[in-house]
Design a protein around this motif. Structure first.
Motif, PDB file in Angstrom:
ATOM      1  N   GLU A   1      42.878  36.099  51.488  1.00  0.00           N
ATOM      2  CA  GLU A   1      41.421  36.081  51.385  1.00  0.00           C
ATOM      3  C   GLU A   1      40.770  36.423  52.717  1.00  0.00           C
ATOM      4  O   GLU A   1      39.742  37.118  52.768  1.00  0.00           O
TER       5      GLU A   1
ATOM      6  N   SER B   1      42.681  46.426  42.835  1.00  0.00           N
ATOM      7  CA  SER B   1      42.149  45.106  42.528  1.00  0.00           C
ATOM      8  C   SER B   1      43.260  44.073  42.475  1.00  0.00           C
ATOM      9  O   SER B   1      43.122  42.950  42.979  1.00  0.00           O
TER      10      SER B   1
ATOM     11  N   GLU C   1      39.189  45.402  37.021  1.00  0.00           N
ATOM     12  CA  GLU C   1      39.245  44.433  38.119  1.00  0.00           C
ATOM     13  C   GLU C   1      39.580  43.028  37.641  1.00  0.00           C
ATOM     14  O   GLU C   1      39.802  42.123  38.436  1.00  0.00           O
TER      15      GLU C   1
ATOM     16  N   HIS D   1      44.426  43.081  45.965  1.00  0.00           N
ATOM     17  CA  HIS D   1      43.410  42.279  46.636  1.00  0.00           C
ATOM     18  C   HIS D   1      43.349  40.852  46.095  1.00  0.00           C
ATOM     19  O   HIS D   1      42.730  39.975  46.709  1.00  0.00           O
ATOM     20  N   GLN D   2      44.000  40.618  44.963  1.00  0.00           N
ATOM     21  CA  GLN D   2      44.043  39.267  44.389  1.00  0.00           C
ATOM     22  C   GLN D   2      45.422  38.621  44.512  1.00  0.00           C
ATOM     23  O   GLN D   2      45.657  37.533  43.993  1.00  0.00           O
TER      24      GLN D   2
ATOM     25  N   LEU E   1      47.681  33.148  49.351  1.00  0.00           N
ATOM     26  CA  LEU E   1      46.360  33.543  48.857  1.00  0.00           C
ATOM     27  C   LEU E   1      45.259  33.177  49.846  1.00  0.00           C
ATOM     28  O   LEU E   1      44.269  33.902  49.978  1.00  0.00           O
TER      29      LEU E   1
END
Length: 238
Positions: free
Chosen positions: A216, A43, A14, A46-47, A212
């Motif tokens: 989020e 991961s 992650e 998701h970033q 980003l």
């Protein structure tokens, strides 16, 4: 010029370096190494990070300074595309032939220009089996003539690649998917890096910071599971 990239820790799937440390040249290059396990891939998305590398190259991870996105609520196909699809009898499905779609995407530029490596194909197939990677298929009769695939992150769909074997097939895949995604509460389609083809289909360029920020919020939205149930897609012709 020597470029230093922090190698990823195989024991921490992650973990990625801070996005702020991504290089300016080449734009968005963030890290090297690691693996393409479903856990690490999920991961990364998701970033706001994605893998992109060629055959015989190490795994490279990216988060470019500018991101191409499509808002399904604002996506409107040209009248010529609507007329073309009706005339040619294209039909569209979701999650019927994931393996075939990614194979076509990998080879669409020819055997000598493959960037979706066998390793990447295996990784996304594993992610598909876990329910996070999805395909859209375009059919003419019983022939698969186009499609796309990507990764779901809440109310965002991170598109990876698309292909066309017949005219307007990839545009049809994106159009039908955007309509379907919108009806199920989907809000953004991430197209990664802008191209003329994407711009012609309504993609807009935004900054990494703006992307980003939205990611989020959108990754926390839970869509109804039926959005990715294998099915034929209908289109609202508003």
């Amino acid at each position: 010029m020597t470029i230093y990239l922090p190698p990823l820790d195989d024991n921490k799937p992650e973990h990625f370096p801070p996005i702020s440390s991504a290089l300016d040249d080449p734009d968005g290059l963030l890290a090297i190494g690691g693996d393409l396990s479903p856990r690490r891939l999920a991961s990364a998305y998701h970033q706001g990070i994605f893998p992109w590398f060629g055959v015989d190259e190490p795994i490279l991870w990216w988060s470019p300074s500018e991101r191409a996105v499509i808002h399904p609520t604002r996506f409107s196909p040209q009248k010529s595309l609507r007329k073309f699809v009706r005339k040619n009898g294209y039909r569209v499905s979701i999650n019927h032939r994931f393996d075939d779609v990614i194979q076509h995407c990998a080879l669409i530029r020819g055997e000598d220009m493959v960037w979706i490596t066998p390793e990447m194909r295996s990784a996304y197939k594993a992610l598909h089996r876990q329910g996070s990677a999805h395909s859209v298929e375009v059919w003419q009769g019983d022939e698969l003539v186009g499609g796309l695939y990507g990764v779901s992150v809440g109310a965002m769909f991170c598109g990876e690649s698309m292909f066309s074997l017949k005219p307007n097939a990839s545009k049809t895949a994106l159009w039908f998917f955007c309509e379907h995604f919108r009806r199920h509460g989907g809000l953004w389609v991430d197209c990664q890096m802008m191209t003329e083809h994407l711009a012609s289909m309504g993609a807009q360029a935004i900054s990494r910071d703006a992307f980003l920020t939205e990611l989020e919020a959108l990754k926390k939205v839970k869509l109804d599971e039926s959005v990715y149930t294998p099915q034929c897609l209908g289109v609202q012709d508003d």
